[in-house]
Design a protein around this motif. Structure first.
Motif, PDB file in Angstrom:
ATOM      1  N   VAL A   1      27.532  39.160 -18.266  1.00  0.00           N
ATOM      2  CA  VAL A   1      28.316  38.566 -17.583  1.00  0.00           C
ATOM      3  C   VAL A   1      27.263  38.336 -16.589  1.00  0.00           C
ATOM      4  N   VAL A   2      27.498  37.105 -16.098  1.00  0.00           N
ATOM      5  CA  VAL A   2      26.822  36.152 -15.264  1.00  0.00           C
ATOM      6  C   VAL A   2      26.883  35.643 -14.225  1.00  0.00           C
ATOM      7  N   GLU A   3      26.085  36.323 -13.049  1.00  0.00           N
ATOM      8  CA  GLU A   3      26.975  36.032 -10.810  1.00  0.00           C
ATOM      9  C   GLU A   3      26.341  33.873 -10.878  1.00  0.00           C
ATOM     10  N   ASN A   4      27.332  33.591 -10.553  1.00  0.00           N
ATOM     11  CA  ASN A   4      27.247  32.074 -10.103  1.00  0.00           C
ATOM     12  C   ASN A   4      27.151  31.867  -9.110  1.00  0.00           C
ATOM     13  N   PHE A   5      26.466  30.877  -8.318  1.00  0.00           N
ATOM     14  CA  PHE A   5      26.153  30.336  -6.641  1.00  0.00           C
ATOM     15  C   PHE A   5      27.248  29.940  -6.178  1.00  0.00           C
ATOM     16  N   PHE A   6      28.225  29.145  -7.184  1.00  0.00           N
ATOM     17  CA  PHE A   6      29.376  28.924  -6.278  1.00  0.00           C
ATOM     18  C   PHE A   6      31.150  29.697  -7.287  1.00  0.00           C
ATOM     19  N   ALA A   7      31.694  29.728  -6.715  1.00  0.00           N
ATOM     20  CA  ALA A   7      32.977  29.639  -7.180  1.00  0.00           C
ATOM     21  C   ALA A   7      33.711  29.544  -8.306  1.00  0.00           C
ATOM     22  N   SER A   8      33.583  30.041  -9.424  1.00  0.00           N
ATOM     23  CA  SER A   8      33.732  30.461 -10.438  1.00  0.00           C
ATOM     24  C   SER A   8      34.350  31.274 -11.492  1.00  0.00           C
ATOM     25  N   GLY A   9      35.059  31.081 -12.160  1.00  0.00           N
ATOM     26  CA  GLY A   9      35.467  32.335 -13.480  1.00  0.00           C
ATOM     27  C   GLY A   9      35.622  31.773 -14.630  1.00  0.00           C
ATOM     28  N   LEU A  10      34.167  31.152 -15.683  1.00  0.00           N
ATOM     29  CA  LEU A  10      34.123  30.655 -16.684  1.00  0.00           C
ATOM     30  C   LEU A  10      33.473  31.343 -18.131  1.00  0.00           C
ATOM     31  N   GLY A  11      34.757  30.869 -19.076  1.00  0.00           N
ATOM     32  CA  GLY A  11      34.327  31.504 -19.902  1.00  0.00           C
ATOM     33  C   GLY A  11      33.701  31.085 -21.169  1.00  0.00           C
ATOM     34  N   MET A  12      31.974  31.070 -21.829  1.00  0.00           N
ATOM     35  CA  MET A  12      31.741  30.534 -22.747  1.00  0.00           C
ATOM     36  C   MET A  12      31.311  31.733 -24.164  1.00  0.00           C
ATOM     37  N   PRO A  13      30.894  31.196 -25.002  1.00  0.00           N
ATOM     38  CA  PRO A  13      30.201  32.000 -26.211  1.00  0.00           C
ATOM     39  C   PRO A  13      29.079  32.739 -25.711  1.00  0.00           C
ATOM     40  N   SER A  14      29.817  33.725 -25.680  1.00  0.00           N
ATOM     41  CA  SER A  14      28.603  35.164 -25.503  1.00  0.00           C
ATOM     42  C   SER A  14      28.512  35.686 -23.780  1.00  0.00           C
ATOM     43  N   PHE A  15      29.068  34.793 -22.911  1.00  0.00           N
ATOM     44  CA  PHE A  15      29.010  35.044 -21.444  1.00  0.00           C
ATOM     45  C   PHE A  15      29.923  34.545 -20.303  1.00  0.00           C
ATOM     46  N   THR A  16      30.051  35.004 -19.903  1.00  0.00           N
ATOM     47  CA  THR A  16      31.466  35.236 -18.957  1.00  0.00           C
ATOM     48  C   THR A  16      30.393  34.192 -17.479  1.00  0.00           C
ATOM     49  N   LEU A  17      30.765  33.146 -16.790  1.00  0.00           N
ATOM     50  CA  LEU A  17      29.804  33.101 -15.835  1.00  0.00           C
ATOM     51  C   LEU A  17      31.352  33.261 -14.515  1.00  0.00           C
ATOM     52  N   LEU A  18      30.846  34.163 -13.980  1.00  0.00           N
ATOM     53  CA  LEU A  18      31.855  34.140 -12.407  1.00  0.00           C
ATOM     54  C   LEU A  18      31.018  34.109 -11.243  1.00  0.00           C
ATOM     55  N   GLY A  19      31.552  33.728 -10.008  1.00  0.00           N
ATOM     56  CA  GLY A  19      31.326  33.070  -8.753  1.00  0.00           C
ATOM     57  C   GLY A  19      30.538  34.334  -8.283  1.00  0.00           C
ATOM     58  N   SER A  20      29.686  34.528  -7.635  1.00  0.00           N
ATOM     59  CA  SER A  20      29.088  35.667  -6.530  1.00  0.00           C
ATOM     60  C   SER A  20      29.929  36.266  -5.396  1.00  0.00           C
ATOM     61  N   GLY A  21      31.577  35.879  -5.484  1.00  0.00           N
ATOM     62  CA  GLY A  21      32.411  35.669  -4.392  1.00  0.00           C
ATOM     63  C   GLY A  21      32.586  37.144  -5.295  1.00  0.00           C
ATOM     64  N   ILE A  22      33.395  36.409  -6.391  1.00  0.00           N
ATOM     65  CA  ILE A  22      34.228  37.794  -6.534  1.00  0.00           C
ATOM     66  C   ILE A  22      33.854  38.601  -7.818  1.00  0.00           C
ATOM     67  N   ILE A  23      31.774  38.628  -8.065  1.00  0.00           N
ATOM     68  CA  ILE A  23      32.049  40.029  -8.341  1.00  0.00           C
ATOM     69  C   ILE A  23      31.386  40.566  -7.584  1.00  0.00           C
ATOM     70  N   LYS A  24      30.995  39.911  -6.162  1.00  0.00           N
ATOM     71  CA  LYS A  24      31.160  41.364  -5.063  1.00  0.00           C
ATOM     72  C   LYS A  24      32.367  42.245  -4.763  1.00  0.00           C
ATOM     73  N   ARG A  25      33.504  41.520  -5.212  1.00  0.00           N
ATOM     74  CA  ARG A  25      34.815  42.058  -5.657  1.00  0.00           C
ATOM     75  C   ARG A  25      35.473  42.590  -6.482  1.00  0.00           C
ATOM     76  N   HIS A  26      34.371  43.824  -7.719  1.00  0.00           N
ATOM     77  CA  HIS A  26      34.550  44.102  -8.780  1.00  0.00           C
ATOM     78  C   HIS A  26      35.408  43.338  -9.248  1.00  0.00           C
ATOM     79  N   TYR A  27      34.679  42.492  -9.530  1.00  0.00           N
ATOM     80  CA  TYR A  27      36.075  41.493 -10.683  1.00  0.00           C
ATOM     81  C   TYR A  27      36.208  42.167 -12.306  1.00  0.00           C
TER      82      TYR A  27
END
Length: 529
Positions: A297-323
Motif C-alpha cells: 500500500v503506497v501513499e500518493n502525493f495526488f488524489a488516486s486509487g490505482l491498482g498496479m501489479p503487486s501494489f496499490t497507489l492511494l492518494g494521501s487524502g484517502i489514506i488518512k480516511r482509513h481507506y
C-alpha cells in the motif's frame, strides 16, 4: 388475510435485451495477426532528479523480431531526448561489443503525443536483438483536478517528477515501449538520499550510488526485479516510511506485505497491513494463489486509487480516511488477479472493472454473511444505473472501455458487476467459482476478452451461453417491467392463512429472458420471496 404492498425486486439485476447475431459478435474468432516485434525484457538504469523534473536513463532492450524486413518502432515521451542507440552484439554483458545504429524520429500529431522512434530493418536481423537506448529529459505534468466528479476518477496527469513526489506510468512513455509487449524488467533506480522508490516486483539491495555513476550527489540506488511479464511499468518515489510484514496466508502461501506511507501517516501502517491480510485470505481461495511476491500500500502525493501489479497507489487524502473498505482497498487487491495478472485489452471491451466491482464491492458482503448489506449493494447499483443512464445515453457493456463520468461508471462498473451476478445464477454456484478460478489460471500473463470469458464459462458449465452474452453484454438497455395485476386467493382445504398469488407482469419495449423473483410483503411486515 389481505396482502399488502407487492414489491418486485431484482436481486440478480438483469439489464439488456435479446439481440441479433450481427451485433457485436464477441464470441467470433479474432482474425489471426502476423507476428509482431515485441520487447521481451528491459534492463533499466534510471536516475531521477526531482527538483529538476528530470530523468537520465539507459535501457538495454531485448527485442524479439519474428520476421525479416521488420523495422523496430518504439515510443518515447516527446519531452525525452535520445542520446544514443547502439546494437549490442554477441554476449549481453556490459562489456559486449556494440555499434551505433541510425534511427528516425516521428513526432505525434499532438504536442503531448509520444514520439515514435524507428530503426530500419536493414540494421537488425531476426530473432532476439539487443539494443542500448540512452536518453534524458523532463517529465513534468503536474496533477490537475479532474474535469468531472472526483469520486470516480483520480487527478489527471500523464506523469510527474517533482519535489512533491514522482509518478511515472505507461501514459508517461518514460521508457521505450512497443505496443502489445509483455515484458520483464530489471531496474536500478537512483534517487536523492532520503527518498524511496517503489515499483512492481521484488525489491533488492539499496546502497549509496558509487562515485562517478550518478549525475548528482548524494544519491541512493535500489534494485528491483519484475520477473513476471507485464503490460507496463509504473514507478513512484517519495520520502516514505516503509513497514514490512512477512506473512503466510491460510493456504500456506508466503507473501511480503508492506506499506510506504508519508511520515505523518506512518502510524496507520498496521491497520493497512491487517486489512491487506484479511482480503488476501478471503480471495485466494476464490481466485487461486496470489500472483505476486508482495503487496504494498503506497501513499500518493495526488488524489488516486490505482491498482498496479503487486501494489496499490492511494492518494494521501484517502489514506488518512482509513481507506480499508471492500470497495476501496479490497477492490484494488482483487485487481491483483483481475487486470494485473489476467490482462485486458480495454479498448476491445473492459470486463475487468465489472468483475472486480462484483467480487469486491458486492460479494465481500455475501462472503461475510451480511445479506442485508449485500442486498443494499445490489439496490445501489440498480439505482446508479437508473439515475445516470437515460435511454438515449445508454450503450452496451461490451463497449465500455474506461470511466470518464458517473454515466460510464454506472455501465462499466455497476451494471457489469450485476451481470456477473446473473451469470452466477445462470450457471450455478459451484460452476461459477470453478470457471472463475480456471479463467485466472488459464489466462494469467495473457490478455482475455469478453469472448474468452464466454468460452471459459460455457466449457465449465457444458452449456451454450451465446444467448446470455449476446443478450446481456452486447446490447444496451434494461428491462422495463410493470406489475399490472395481483390477486390472492385462499387455498381451499389448506390450513388457515395459506394463499395462492397470481400476478400479471408486463414486459415493455424489448423482450428479455431472465428469472424474476417477487417479494411479497403481508400484514405484520412478514415477507416471502
Amino acid at each position: 388475510m389481505p396482502i399488502g404492498r407487492r414489491i418486485v425486486s431484482f436481486p440478480c439485476l438483469l439489464f439488456a435485451a435479446l439481440l441479433c447475431h450481427e451485433s457485436l459478435g464477441i464470441a467470433c474468432a479474432a482474425d489471426p495477426l502476423p507476428p509482431r516485434v515485441v520487447i521481451k525484457h528491459h534492463d533499466l538504469f534510471v536516475q531521477i532528479i526531482p527538483d529538476q523534473h528530470a530523468l537520465v536513463a539507459k535501457d538495454r532492450l531485448t527485442i524479439e523480431v519474428p520476421q525479416q524486413k521488420a523495422p523496430i518502432r518504439f515510443s518515447l515521451a516527446p519531452t525525452l531526448q535520445i542520446d544514443r542507440i547502439a546494437l549490442v552484439q554477441g554476449s549481453t554483458g556490459t562489456e559486449s561489443p556494440m555499434h551505433d545504429v541510425p534511427f528516425e524520429m516521428e513526432r505525434g500529431s499532438a504536442p503531448e503525443s509520444a514520439q515514435e522512434v524507428r530503426i530500419s530493418s536493414e540494421v537488425v536481423g531476426t530473432g532476439l536483438v539487443t539494443l542500448d537506448v540512452q536518453y534524458h529529459g523532463i517529465i513534468n505534468d503536474p496533477p490537475r483536478d479532474p474535469r468531472h466528479l472526483r469520486f470516480v476518477t483520480p487527478s489527471e496527469t500523464a506523469g510527474h517528477i517533482g519535489s512533491e513526489g514522482v509518478y511515472v506510468s505507461s501514459e508517461s512513455s518514460w521508457y521505450p515501449d512497443v505496443p502489445e509487449s509483455l515484458s520483464t524488467y530489471a531496474l536500478l533506480v537512483a534517487v536523492p538520499t532520503g527518498w524511496t522508490v517503489v515499483t512492481q516486483g521484488k525489491v533488492g539491495e539499496s546502497r549509496a550510488c558509487p562515485a562517478g555513476l550518478c549525475v548528482s550527489d548524494p544519491m541512493v540506488v535500489t534494485e528491483w526485479a519484475v520477473m513476471q511479464p507485464s503490460e507496463a511499468l509504473t514507478l513512484v518515489a517519495n520520502t516514505f516510511v516503509a513497514t514490512f510484514r512477512d506473512w503466510t496466508a491460510k493456504t500456506g502461501q508466503k507473501i511480503r506485505l508492506s506499506t510506504y506511507l508519508f511520515p505523518d501517516d506512518a502510524n496507520l501502517a498496521e491497520e493497512y497491513l491487517d486489512a491487506t491480510a484479511r482480503y488476501l485470505d478471503a480471495y485466494i481461495p476464490l481466485l487461486g494463489p496470489y500472483p505476486f511476491e508482495k503487496f504494498a500500500v503506497v501513499e500518493n502525493f495526488f488524489a488516486s486509487g490505482l491498482g498496479m501489479p503487486s501494489f496499490t497507489l492511494l492518494g494521501s487524502g484517502i489514506i488518512k480516511r482509513h481507506y480499508v473498505q471492500p470497495y476501496a482497498l479490497g477492490h484494488e487487491i482483487v485487481h491483483s488477479w483481475i487486470g494485473n495478472a489476467v490482462f485486458n485489452h480495454a479498448e476491445r471491451g473492459n470486463w475487468v472493472e465489472g468483475l472486480t466491482t462484483y467480487l469486491a464491492n458486492y460479494y465481500w458482503h455475501e462472503l461475510m454473511g451480511d445479506q442485508a448489506q449485500a442486498q443494499d449493494q445490489r439496490r445501489l447499483m440498480v439505482q446508479g444505473y437508473n439515475l445516470h443512464v437515460p435511454p438515449e445515453r445508454d450503450y452496451p457493456v461490451a463497449r465500455f472501455t474506461q470511466k470518464i463520468d458517473e454515466h460510464d461508471n454506472a455501465i462499466g462498473y455497476q451494471k457489469a458487476a450485476m451481470l456477473f451476478h446473473l451469470l452466477r445464477q445462470e450457471v450455478g454456484e459451484e460452476t461459477f467459482w470453478r470457471a472463475l478460478k480456471h479463467l485466472v489460471a488459464q489466462y494469467r500473463g495473457r490478455h482475455a476478452e469478453w469472448r474468452h470469458l464466454e468460452r471459459v464459462f460455457a466449457e465449465e458449465s457444458g452449456r451454450d451461453l451465446r444467448w446470455f452474452f449476446a443478450q446481456w453484454i452486447e446490447q444496451d438497455g434494461a428491462p422495463m417491467l410493470s406489475l399490472s395485476e395481483a390477486v390472492a386467493r385462499s387455498v381451499s382445504g389448506a390450513p388457515a392463512q395459506k394463499f395462492q398469488l397470481e400476478a400479471t407482469i408486463i414486459q415493455s419495449n424489448k423482450p428479455f429472458r431472465f428469472p424474476l423473483q417477487l417479494r411479497v410483503r403481508m400484514e405484520g411486515d412478514r415477507e416471502q420471496m
